[in-house]
Design a protein around this motif. Structure first.
Motif, short mmCIF file in Angstrom:
data_model
loop_
_atom_site.label_atom_id
_atom_site.label_comp_id
_atom_site.label_asym_id
_atom_site.label_seq_id
_atom_site.Cartn_x
_atom_site.Cartn_y
_atom_site.Cartn_z
N ALA A 261 19.39 -47.33 -78.69
CA ALA A 261 19.43 -47.34 -77.22
C ALA A 261 20.85 -47.64 -76.73
O ALA A 261 21.30 -47.09 -75.73
N MET A 262 21.53 -48.48 -77.48
CA MET A 262 22.90 -48.82 -77.10
C MET A 262 23.88 -47.77 -77.62
O MET A 262 23.62 -47.07 -78.60
N ASP A 263 25.01 -47.68 -76.95
CA ASP A 263 26.01 -46.70 -77.33
C ASP A 263 26.51 -46.97 -78.75
O ASP A 263 26.62 -48.13 -79.15
N ASP B 61 15.39 -47.11 -76.27
CA ASP B 61 15.61 -46.08 -77.29
C ASP B 61 16.46 -44.96 -76.69
O ASP B 61 16.31 -44.63 -75.50
N ALA B 62 17.33 -44.37 -77.51
CA ALA B 62 18.01 -43.15 -77.09
C ALA B 62 17.05 -41.96 -77.08
O ALA B 62 17.25 -41.00 -76.35
N ILE C 97 13.31 -46.69 -71.98
CA ILE C 97 14.57 -47.02 -71.32
C ILE C 97 15.75 -46.67 -72.23
O ILE C 97 15.77 -47.07 -73.40
N GLY C 98 16.71 -45.93 -71.65
CA GLY C 98 17.92 -45.58 -72.41
C GLY C 98 17.91 -44.18 -72.97
O GLY C 98 18.78 -43.79 -73.77
N LEU D 14 6.81 -42.66 -67.70
CA LEU D 14 7.94 -43.26 -67.00
C LEU D 14 9.09 -43.51 -67.97
O LEU D 14 8.93 -44.26 -68.94
N TYR D 15 10.19 -42.82 -67.74
CA TYR D 15 11.36 -43.12 -68.56
C TYR D 15 12.61 -43.16 -67.70
O TYR D 15 12.70 -42.50 -66.66
#
Ligand code: MN
Ligand code: MN
Length: 288
Positions: free
Chosen positions: A216-218, A128-129, A163-164, A182-183
């Motif tokens: 999460a992705m650009d 996730d962003a 993550i991300g 934790l990220y």
């Protein structure tokens, strides 16, 4: 389930009884704040899934030989509480049958009922962003912006990996720091690579719920999402993470695609990630 639609995810032709993976759609976007429309994503992902070969070269797996099925969409005509209950029950039914549920959203709040339905204390790995750690958002505790917070309350702060990350309110970052959540920020992964994440994922004991918020992705790769956020991960990052964690995954979801902003790329990427997941989870010989 919506019995009117004949559209199923490509190659999801096994009967339920024989399926190892079970896809279902959850067309809900009731708390989306910037761009609404993720309720149309399950069918857009299904349509996009016909783009691909059945053979997944990266894993050496032919999806034509993997038994999986598609139950269709949960009826979106219900109110939120009923819809969430049905998501929870669907997730429970699939999981109790010793199959892996794959939910096509819809917005990110759906991960909570899908997770609860499994009835087990799984680890949650979220791509996730956004931190999604708000206690409430626009008066709603069940908002997409609160989903990681709600699940942390259920499973404990030590059982979640984000993550991300590259966006959140100051209070959310403080909550993450104070609670030792934790990220991995997208900036860190883009500069250092995936080594740290891979070690963390490799160290997970027990089963995992893998939740993929497509933002999460650009936005260059996944432009059609509810809340796009620049400076994100690449699809190759995400595929590597899927390949790493797939053997431990007991349930997964792909969320937050908003098809009316898409020229097809985002739904195609979402469909491909589902296919890569099924292939990775089925492969005895994992890619390095
Ligand atoms: Mn999210
Ligand atoms: Mn997000």
């Amino acid at each position: 389930m919506d019995a009117l639609s004949n559209l199923i995810f490509a190659d999801a032709t096994a009967p339920f009884a024989k399926a190892k993976f079970v896809i279902f759609g959850a067309p809900y976007d009731g708390t989306s704040c910037f761009r609404t429309g993720s309720r149309w994503a399950p069918n857009a992902i299904r349509e996009a899934s016909y783009n691909f070969e059945t053979f997944i070269a990266a894993c050496g797996v032919d999806l034509a030989e993997v038994p999986f099925c598609d139950m269709g969409n949960i009826n979106a005509g219900l109110d939120r509480e009923e819809l969430f209950r049905e998501v929870q029950e669907t997730s429970a039914r699939i999981s109790k049958s010793k199959k892996i549920p794959i939910m096509l959203g819809g917005e990110h709040s759906l991960t909570h009922p899908a997770f609860v339905g499994l009835g087990r204390k799984l680890k949650l790995v979220v791509l996730d962003a956004h931190l999604d750690l708000r206690d409430e958002y626009m008066g709603a505790k069940h908002s997409h912006a609160c989903v990681s917070r709600r699940i942390v309350e259920t499973i404990g702060k030590e059982n979640i990996i984000l993550i991300g990350i590259r966006s959140g309110a100051k209070e959310e970052y403080e909550f993450a720091e104070e609670n030792g959540i934790l990220y991995y920020s997208a900036d860190r992964l883009n500069s250092e690579g995936l080594g740290g994440v891979m070690r963390a994922l490799g160290g997970i004991r027990g089963s995992v719920y893998l939740s993929i918020d497509m933002d999460a992705m650009d936005p260059a790769y996944a432009p059609a999402v509810s809340t796009p956020e620049p400076f994100g991960l690449t699809p190759s990052h995400v595929r590597a993470i899927i390949q790493k964690v797939a053997p431990k995954v007991a349930a997964m979801d792909v969320l937050e695609i908003v098809p009316q902003y898409d020229t097809g790329n985002t739904a195609i990427l979402g469909a491909k990630l589902v296919r890569e997941f099924i292939a990775s989870a089925s492969s005895k010989h994992r890619p390095k």
